[in-house]
Design a protein around this motif. Structure first.
Motif, short mmCIF file in Angstrom:
data_model
loop_
_atom_site.label_atom_id
_atom_site.label_comp_id
_atom_site.label_asym_id
_atom_site.label_seq_id
_atom_site.Cartn_x
_atom_site.Cartn_y
_atom_site.Cartn_z
N ARG A 1 1.50 7.25 3.90
CA ARG A 1 1.27 6.93 2.50
C ARG A 1 0.04 6.03 2.33
O ARG A 1 -0.49 5.49 3.30
CB ARG A 1 2.51 6.25 1.90
CG ARG A 1 3.76 7.12 1.92
CD ARG A 1 4.89 6.45 1.14
NE ARG A 1 5.23 5.15 1.70
CZ ARG A 1 6.10 4.97 2.69
NH1 ARG A 1 6.70 6.02 3.25
NH2 ARG A 1 6.36 3.76 3.13
N GLU A 2 -0.35 5.85 1.10
CA GLU A 2 -1.53 5.05 0.77
C GLU A 2 -1.37 3.60 1.24
O GLU A 2 -0.38 2.93 0.95
CB GLU A 2 -1.77 5.07 -0.74
CG GLU A 2 -2.97 4.26 -1.18
CD GLU A 2 -3.23 4.37 -2.68
OE1 GLU A 2 -4.09 3.61 -3.18
OE2 GLU A 2 -2.57 5.18 -3.34
N GLN B 1 -0.71 2.46 4.13
CA GLN B 1 0.33 2.23 5.14
C GLN B 1 -0.25 2.16 6.55
O GLN B 1 -1.19 2.89 6.88
CB GLN B 1 1.36 3.36 5.08
CG GLN B 1 2.51 3.21 6.08
CD GLN B 1 3.45 4.41 6.05
OE1 GLN B 1 3.11 5.47 5.50
NE2 GLN B 1 4.63 4.26 6.60
N GLY C 1 1.37 16.84 1.15
CA GLY C 1 1.69 15.48 1.56
C GLY C 1 0.93 15.07 2.80
O GLY C 1 0.47 15.89 3.59
#
Length: 260
Positions: free
Chosen positions: A159-160, A162, A132
């Motif tokens: 995250r992508e 973000q 992660g």
């Protein structure tokens, strides 16, 4: 009927079979010369025919011309390949196609330097970690060692696409060619003040690649994995890239693979 002496005999030609005159031009002169020299002479000397002898030479002449043509073609292809290789070898590394990539950092301890890396000459990549988060990588020629200096930033929980603030980050410094590896070995020593992601449009469709910008600092040093040295990044900021379609190793896996 007309009688025309040819060699030692006489050839008879019908009136209507006389050859038509050729129109004088450069090409017809070449054709006439080729015809007279190679194909049509019927003169006999000592009972032997020049025509037969010259016809026997035609295969050898043809082979010579074909060999010459193939040699020139191979030479041209080899020259083109050498030119392409020279062009590829001379092409400098770049971080981002739009020219906006950079990294600035202040290092102290075992490495006393102020890094000011621009877009050209710097390689930057980024990928998803198996556990992660992201790993952002920057590398640049190291004039002091003759190798490359590499900085890795491992950001957990991002995250992508973000954007975030006050995110912990793990920092690793590698001097390739010197066998020196420094790592904070945890994300409790360095912090990203701010981090933002901007999509990079792909062709023909949007890819999962992002321009990532961040700035931060470290309160604790990165310690040498196989020694006693330490490196502190008191501050840093960068613009690089991350591709969410790819997956790479964690910082721990990178260090484990680097140990002797």
């Amino acid at each position: 009927m007309l009688a025309v002496p040819v060699g030692t005999g006489t050839a008879r030609l019908r009136r209507n079979s006389l050859p038509e005159p050729l129109i004088e031009s450069k090409h017809t002169r070449m054709l006439q010369r080729f015809r007279d020299d190679v194909v049509f002479p019927l003169r006999h000397v000592g009972g032997s025919s020049h025509l037969a002898g010259r016809l026997r030479c035609l295969p050898a002449i043809t082979i010579c011309w074909l060999t010459l043509g193939m040699t020139c073609k191979v030479h041209a292809q080899a020259s083109d390949a050498e030119d392409d290789n020279a062009t590829n070898a001379a092409a400098p590394a770049i971080c981002l196609p739009d020219g906006r990539g950079y990294l600035n950092a202040r290092l102290s301890g075992a490495l006393q330097t102020e890094l000011v890396w621009g877009n050209e000459g710097m390689e930057c990549t980024g990928a998803v970690r198996p556990d992660g988060g992201l790993r952002i990588r920057f590398s640049h020629p190291d004039s002091a060692s003759g190798g490359r200096l590499v900085l890795l930033f491992g950001v957990a929980g991002l995250r992508e696409g973000q954007s975030a603030k006050a995110l912990p980050v793990n920092v690793t410094v590698i001097r390739e060619g010197q066998g020196e590896f420094y790592s904070t070995q945890g994300d409790n020593k360095c912090t990203l003040d701010e981090v933002a992601q901007e999509p990079i449009a792909g062709i023909p469709h949007r890819s999962r690649s992002y321009r990532i910008s961040a700035r931060g600092f470290c309160t604790g040093p990165a310690r040498e994995v196989n020694g006693d040295g330490v490196v502190l990044l008191s501050r840093f900021d960068y613009v690089g890239r991350v591709d969410f379609d790819t997956e790479e190793q964690t910082e721990e896996e990178v260090l484990a693979a680097s140990r002797p």
